[in-house]
Write an enzyme that holds these catalytic residues in place. Structure first.
Site, mmCIF file in Angstrom:
data_model
loop_
_atom_site.group_PDB
_atom_site.id
_atom_site.type_symbol
_atom_site.label_atom_id
_atom_site.label_comp_id
_atom_site.label_asym_id
_atom_site.label_seq_id
_atom_site.Cartn_x
_atom_site.Cartn_y
_atom_site.Cartn_z
ATOM 1 N N SER A 107 40.026 -28.477 -20.639
ATOM 2 C CA SER A 107 39.848 -28.290 -22.075
ATOM 3 C C SER A 107 39.214 -29.552 -22.663
ATOM 4 C CB SER A 107 41.218 -28.042 -22.688
ATOM 5 O OG SER A 107 41.063 -27.926 -24.066
ATOM 6 N N GLY A 108 38.153 -29.387 -23.394
ATOM 7 C CA GLY A 108 37.486 -30.533 -24.023
ATOM 8 C C GLY A 108 36.429 -31.154 -23.146
ATOM 9 N N THR A 112 32.214 -25.077 -23.893
ATOM 10 C CA THR A 112 31.663 -24.253 -24.974
ATOM 11 C C THR A 112 30.297 -24.782 -25.402
ATOM 12 O OG1 THR A 112 33.910 -23.824 -25.641
ATOM 13 C CG2 THR A 112 32.193 -23.280 -27.219
ATOM 14 N N ASN A 157 41.086 -31.230 -27.816
ATOM 15 C CA ASN A 157 39.749 -30.867 -28.290
ATOM 16 C C ASN A 157 39.890 -30.380 -29.721
ATOM 17 O OD1 ASN A 157 37.264 -29.800 -28.775
ATOM 18 N ND2 ASN A 157 37.181 -28.524 -26.925
ATOM 19 N N SER A 160 38.861 -26.417 -29.775
ATOM 20 C CA SER A 160 39.189 -25.852 -28.474
ATOM 21 C C SER A 160 39.170 -24.330 -28.542
ATOM 22 C CB SER A 160 40.566 -26.354 -28.086
ATOM 23 O OG SER A 160 40.942 -25.779 -26.860
ATOM 24 N N SER A 161 38.510 -23.707 -27.572
ATOM 25 C CA SER A 161 38.475 -22.247 -27.551
ATOM 26 C C SER A 161 39.855 -21.768 -27.102
ATOM 27 C CB SER A 161 37.434 -21.756 -26.559
ATOM 28 O OG SER A 161 36.302 -22.567 -26.631
ATOM 29 N N GLY A 387 39.692 -23.933 -20.342
ATOM 30 C CA GLY A 387 39.795 -24.789 -19.159
ATOM 31 C C GLY A 387 41.224 -24.951 -18.696
ATOM 32 N N GLU A 389 44.665 -26.303 -18.139
ATOM 33 C CA GLU A 389 45.468 -27.037 -19.125
ATOM 34 C C GLU A 389 46.784 -27.469 -18.548
ATOM 35 O OE1 GLU A 389 45.890 -24.638 -22.595
ATOM 36 O OE2 GLU A 389 43.989 -25.306 -23.436
HETATM 37 N N1 LIG Z 1 26.594 -32.065 -24.523
HETATM 38 C C1 LIG Z 1 27.332 -32.546 -25.513
HETATM 39 N N2 LIG Z 1 26.770 -33.378 -26.401
HETATM 40 C C2 LIG Z 1 27.502 -33.871 -27.398
HETATM 41 N N3 LIG Z 1 28.804 -33.620 -27.596
HETATM 42 C C3 LIG Z 1 29.436 -32.801 -26.749
HETATM 43 C C4 LIG Z 1 28.715 -32.208 -25.682
HETATM 44 N N4 LIG Z 1 29.583 -31.455 -25.028
HETATM 45 C C5 LIG Z 1 30.792 -31.541 -25.663
HETATM 46 N N5 LIG Z 1 30.706 -32.347 -26.715
HETATM 47 C C6 LIG Z 1 31.774 -32.729 -27.635
HETATM 48 O O1 LIG Z 1 33.027 -32.429 -27.067
HETATM 49 C C7 LIG Z 1 33.756 -31.513 -27.850
HETATM 50 C C8 LIG Z 1 34.488 -30.524 -26.958
HETATM 51 O O2 LIG Z 1 33.587 -29.692 -26.304
HETATM 52 P P1 LIG Z 1 33.893 -28.158 -26.018
HETATM 53 O O3 LIG Z 1 32.669 -27.589 -25.476
HETATM 54 O O4 LIG Z 1 34.494 -27.510 -27.171
HETATM 55 O O5 LIG Z 1 34.990 -28.285 -24.903
HETATM 56 P P2 LIG Z 1 35.653 -27.104 -24.087
HETATM 57 O O6 LIG Z 1 35.008 -25.853 -24.520
HETATM 58 O O7 LIG Z 1 35.379 -27.474 -22.689
HETATM 59 O O8 LIG Z 1 37.075 -27.178 -24.421
HETATM 60 C C9 LIG Z 1 32.772 -30.823 -28.723
HETATM 61 O O9 LIG Z 1 33.343 -30.436 -29.921
HETATM 62 C C10 LIG Z 1 31.724 -31.912 -28.905
HETATM 63 O O10 LIG Z 1 32.118 -32.751 -29.952
HETATM 64 MG MG LIG Z 2 35.770 -24.307 -25.377
#
Ligand SMILES: Nc1ncnc2c1ncn2[C@@H]1O[C@H](COP(=O)(O)OP(=O)(O)O)[C@@H](O)[C@H]1O
Ligand SMILES: [Mg+2]
Length: 1079
Positions: A107-108, A112, A157, A160-161, A387, A389
């Site tokens: 997660s994070g 996404t 996060n 977080s989804s 992810g 957790e």
């Molecule tokens: N490629 C990227 N460039 C900039 N920031 C990113 C990138 N990937 C993730 N982040 C940062 O990390 C945070 C968490 O990413 P997210 O995709 O929501 O995580 P996950 O879906 O894996 O839990 C996002 O809100 C963003 O701020």
């Molecule tokens: Mg996500």
């Protein structure tokens, strides 16, 4: 020229871990860190992309980047998620292979974000057009909607989804998107009613309260204050960097784009509001006669508002929170709910309401984005599932989530290995198996149909009798006790007996990514996912179409006594379907790694990354990849890249690419064990060999650069020279053309001038002739016209009235003049020259004539008057005129003389015989004869004398005798002096030296003084030979008496002797004449 940066060019660390040398966990991490520190967040393991979350925006997602990666080979450019997306898209479009993008990580870790990047890249490179753009936009805009309702801030996060998402994007044969299908997996609905510390409820609640207008909030019966709602955690209600109000607008806009109707949006928000209201319901116990406590709603206001919002009858809902009806085999039994049960029912309703709303949203979005055409689609699936957790307190949700991740890891292992193996087989390369940890055993522990944890949970839930979480744990303890990856306190495995880190009501699973401790509390309930039938029926009765749709089981007509499938069962089934689905597609992996736990940029926590690298099996991944051959490349690009290393292949190889590569390898003397020839690719075993090739290539490129430069310079000079030469010819040609043109134009111009002169001359000549001819014709015509005119006029004159006006005018004028003259004649003034009267002017136009006639008449009248005069009278008037000139305004006596006629001969000398003798003594004609007084000079007494005046002299004679006493020739007179007064004195002054002067001047007095002096003066002035006689008029003058000069002075006053003038000798020198004051 396009600059191509290869994966191998300007590399920071190693772009592809397969090339890492030496390969160890430390060097792996070091490479990741090195790249991360240089903002290189993407690294390859063969075709797998490792993505490190940078936690800040990097400038690597620009449209330029999209263009750079578009239609390029995977290894051609430095590692990027776009390369993977491009590869997947092109292989879908060109090779007709369905694709799936599998994004995994904690997660994070950025899953996404990665899924969104892939989607936006595909949207940017696929076809364009109005319809296509609309589809793209709808697909992309489904994200914000689902994120608002399905994402929340967690400790890991901020966005977080809290649900799993798999999206199939469908394309037509051209690669244009047609639509999509979204599948959602198990929303973490427990979050609706309770959030762990430091976390928030789903974004939409906060967005609605911050972003909705006052009006909308009023309609939804909400207040803007988070603290008013029990379901909203307050400790992190606002998240820095997250603008809820702005996001609310984004979400509404996105919903619009996706195709939600206004009333649908309203219904959705009403449901969200209802959930908030539901959280505020409180219950109190009420004792019943049977001694049981029955729950009652405490404050009915929230309930009332909620019922109004959803159109539910309040009493029905209220009852549903107090009673529960159980139906079994046509029998209905109603039991009361105690307060705890009421709260349970309330939360269950809230969770159900929200999760069903979420599923409805997905269905609704699917309706909008569903592909219309029925042709066969190509599909690209993007999987963004929650992810792995590990929380402090892990419950059913984490168990499910982690199970899902196990499945994904499984599929990753299977597919990577199978793919790799298949490639070797396909290419005809010898292959030996590689050891790796297969997590199938863990998957089996969870999902086995007989004794898997999920199966046992279901069994426990369906079992009659008392079922609790503890009985479930007992069951696990007995059945899974022997399992390698299962641990609990009562594990038969004695080594864990003393494990105090494992509390009583927990069990631990050793997941592929680490050990996770699950608390069994709530497992049974959550798996049952029960909603009391009374509540679903109450919901179904609502006068609200969306609510009705969400609770179909509440329809009394469709009472289904069968239990609904458990949550675990549903999830297992859907994960099963998903896995089946993924296996049919060509996988593309993105493995997201979280560099730190602080959500901070630039921090690379070694231990954290190491852990992830380990459980993600990345090292194994590299090893598997390298066990066979570290690097492979199709023959064409390989030959293209290295052909300069051998004379035979440079610059062009004519034969098949494979032979070219063979020639190349032989020429370079690469040991035979270092590479193998596949059917379409060359496989290089050791990265060192590749680096050797690269190094050689680099050297060769430098030489080539010099060669190219040399040839280029030569070419440039030559082409410049040729250009100059060509230009010179062009310039000369143009100049010649120009000069000829000029010359030609000059000649043409001169010819034209000559021509024009000649033509002009001819034309003028012709013109003259024509003019003359015309003139003749005109003359004839004119003469004829005049002649005709004359004749006609002559004939018609009598009929013409043209001259009548003039004639009448003249006539009238004549009449007026006649009348005027006749009138003037009869009105003429008298003939007296001094008559000033004149008749008035009758017409103003006669003004000048009238004045002129007056002048003429006056002149004429004067002439007439003058013509009456005789010569004598004329002479008299002349004398009178002269007297006037001499005396007017000078002597007081003059006015009285005007009326007197100048008789001249007062004595009648001719007729009077007394003066016969005297008159005969005078030869000349006597002009004046009078008696004057001669003043005696001695005493002033006077004695009369006769005074005669002829043309030549003045004669004084004795009055009595007529004896001439003195005769003064007029030339001897110098002047005459008189006074200014009314006396008759005058002195005749003689010229000194003349013969008469001896006797002295004469002082005389006469009544006709004016006449005498006038005549004397007139004679002197008429005589041409003499000077004019001076006439002095003064009250004092000197008179010469023999030798003396006596002053005669005139004074005014009354003399003693009456009124007359008296004269007295005052002394020798003065003779005083006193003159009476004139009246
Ligand atoms: N490629 C990227 N460039 C900039 N920031 C990113 C990138 N990937 C993730 N982040 C940062 O990390 C945070 C968490 O990413 P997210 O995709 O929501 O995580 P996950 O879906 O894996 O839990 C996002 O809100 C963003 O701020
Ligand atoms: Mg996500």
């Amino acid at each position: 020229m396009e600059v191509k940066t290869s994966l191998l060019d300007n590399m920071i660390g190693v772009g592809d871990m397969v090339l890492l040398e030496p390969l160890s966990e430390d060097s792996f991490l070091e490479n990741l860190k090195k790249r991360f520190d240089h903002n290189e967040i993407y690294t390859y393991i063969g075709s797998v992309v490792i993505s490190l979350n940078p936690y800040r925006s990097l400038p690597i997602y620009t449209p330029d980047k999209v263009e750079e990666y578009r239609n390029r080979n995977f290894y051609e450019l430095s590692p990027h998620i776009y390369a993977l997306a491009d590869e997947a898209y092109r292989s879908l479009r060109d090779q007709d292979k369905d694709q799936c993008i599998l994004i995994t990580g904690e997660s994070g870790a950025g899953k996404t974000e990665a899924s969104k990047l892939v989607m936006s890249y595909v949207a940017a490179v696929c076809g364009k057009g109005q319809e296509v753009n609309k589809v793209k936009e709808q697909l992309l805009q489904s994200n914000p909607v689902l994120e608002a309702f399905g994402n929340a801030k967690t400790v890991r996060n901020d966005n977080s989804s809290r649900f799993g998402k798999y999206m199939d994007i469908e394309f037509d044969f051209k690669g244009d998107p047609l639509g999509g299908v979204i599948s959602n997996y198990l929303l973490e609905k427990s979050r609706v009613v309770k959030q762990p510390r430091g976390e928030r409820n789903f974004h939409i609640f906060y967005q609605l309260l911050s972003g909705a207008s006052d009006d909308m909030l009023k309609k939804l019966k909400l207040e803007r204050d988070f603290s008013k709602y029990n379901y909203l955690s307050l400790d992190s209600a606002t998240v820095s960097g997250l603008d809820d109000a702005a996001n609310f607008r984004t979400v509404r806009n996105a919903m619009q784009i996706v195709g939600f109707m206004e009333d649908e949006m309203q219904s959705v928000l009403e449901l969200v509001a209802a959930v908030l209201k539901l959280g505020n319901l409180d219950f109190k116990p009420e004792s019943r006669c049977n001694g049981m406590d029955e729950s009652r709603v405490k404050d009915k206001n929230d309930l009332k508002e909620m019922c109004e919002l959803l159109g539910i009858e309040q009493s029905v809902l209220e009852r549903a929170f107090s009673y529960r009806t159980v139906e079994a085999k046509m029998e209905k039994v109603s039991t009361t709910l105690n307060v705890a049960q009421a709260y349970y029912a309330r939360d269950a309703l809230a969770k159900n309401l929200y999760s069903r709303l979420f599923s409805w949203l997905v269905t609704r979005i699917n309706e909008s984005i569903r592909a219309q055409a029925k042709t066969r689609h190509k599909v690209m699936g993007v999987l963004d599932i929650y992810g792995f957790e590990i929380f402090e307190d892990n419950s059913f949700e984490q168990f499910i989530i982690n199970y899902c991740n196990e499945k994904l890891q499984q599929i990753f292992i299977e597919l990577t290995l199978r793919e790799e193996q298949e490639e070797y087989v396909r290419e005809g390369i010898e292959w030996t198996n590689i050891e790796y940890f297969n997590n199938a055993v863990i998957c089996d522990l969870i999902e086995n149909n007989q004794n898997g944890i999920l199966a046992m949970l279901d069994e426990e839930c369906l079992r009659p009798g008392t079922v609790t979480d503890e009985t479930f744990l007992d069951k696990l303890n007995t059945i899974c006790a022997e399992h390698q990856h299962f641990e609990s306190r009562l594990n038969k495995n004695s080594k864990f007996l003393n494990d105090h880190s494992l509390p009583h009501n927990c069990f631990r699973i050793q997941h592929y990514a680490g050990k996770v401790l699950y608390r069994v509390e709530g497992f049974v309930d959550k798996n049952n996912d029960l909603l009391y039938r009374d509540l679903s029926q109450a919901m179904y009765k609502a006068n609200h179409s969306l609510i009705k749709q969400l609770f179909p089981e509440g329809n009394p007509a469709k009472v289904n006594l069968k239990r609904p499938p458990t949550a675990g069962f549903q999830f297992r089934a859907s994960v099963g379907t998903l896995m089946g689905n993924l296996q049919t597609k060509n996988p593309n992996y993105i493995r997201c790694i979280k560099p730190n736990d602080k959500k901070a940029a630039h921090i690379f926590t070694d231990s954290l990354v190491r852990h992830q690298v380990r459980y993600l099996g990345l090292m194994e991944n590299v090893r598997v990849r390298r066990a066979g051959y570290a690097f492979r490349q199709a023959y064409e690009p390989c030959l293209e890249r290295y052909k300069m290393l051998c004379k035979n292949t440079w610059p062009h190889w004519k034969g098949p690419a494979r032979q070219g590569v063979e020639v190349l390898m032989t020429d370079l003397q690469v040991p035979a064990e270092e590479f193998a020839y596949g059917r379409s690719k060359i496989f290089i075993r050791n990265p060192r060999t590749l680096f050797f090739l690269e190094e050689k290539r680099k050297q060769c490129l430098e030489d080539l650069a010099t060669l190219i430069q040399k040839i280029y310079r030569g070419w440039k000079c030559r082409s410049h020279f040729l250009l100059l030469k060509k230009s010179e010819i062009v310039v000369a040609a143009w100049y010649r053309r120009y000069a000829q043109q000029k010359k030609y134009q000059k000649i043409k111009h001169s010819t034209t001038v000559v021509q024009s002169y000649t033509r002009g001359w001819q034309a003028r000549k012709l013109l003259r002739e024509l003019k003359y001819q015309k003139k003749c014709e005109e003359a004839v015509t004119t003469i004829a016209a005049f002649w005709h005119g004359t004749q006609v006029r002559r004939e018609y004159r009598k009929f013409f009235r043209a001259n009548a006006g003039r004639k009448i005018y003249n006539f009238t004028i004549q009449r007026i003049m006649q009348k005027y003259f006749l009138g003037l004649k009869s009105n003429l003034p008298s003939m007296s020259p001094i008559d000033k009267s004149w008749p008035a002017r009758p017409y103003s136009f006669l003004e000048g004539v009238h004045a002129e006639l007056r002048r003429i008449f006056h002149l004429w009248r004067c002439k007439k008057y003058r013509s009456q005069f005789t010569e004598e009278k004329k002479a008299v008037y002349e004398e009178k005129l002269e007297a006037s000139e001499l005396f007017k305004d000078k002597k007081a006596l003059y006015p009285s003389s005007v009326s007197q006629t100048f008789k001249g001969d007062y004595l009648e000398m001719v007729k009077n015989p007394k003066y016969q003798k005297l008159s005969s003594a005078v030869d000349e004609k006597i002009l004046l004869a009078d008696v004057v007084n001669k003043i005696n000079r001695a005493n002033g007494k006077s004695s009369p004398r006769l005074f005669l005046l002829t043309k030549k002299s003045v004669i004084l004679a004795d009055q009595k005798t007529g004896q001439v006493k003195t005769s003064l020739p007029l030339p001897d007179l110098s002047s005459v002096s008189t006074s200014t007064q009314s006396d008759g004195f005058f002195a005749l002054k003689l010229k000194e030296g003349s013969s008469s002067a001896v006797k002295g001047d004469f002082l005389l007095s006469s009544d006709h003084l004016i006449e005498i002096v006038t005549k004397l003066h007139r004679i002197s002035s008429l005589a041409a030979d003499r000077e004019k006689l001076n006439v002095d008029i003064s009250d004092e003058f000197l008179v010469q008496f023999k030798q003396d000069k006596v002053c005669v002075k005139f004074i005014q006053g009354s003399p003693k002797n009456g009124n007359g003038v008296s004269c007295k000798r005052k002394n020798n020198r003065l003779l005083e004449v006193s003159v009476p004051t004139s009246p």
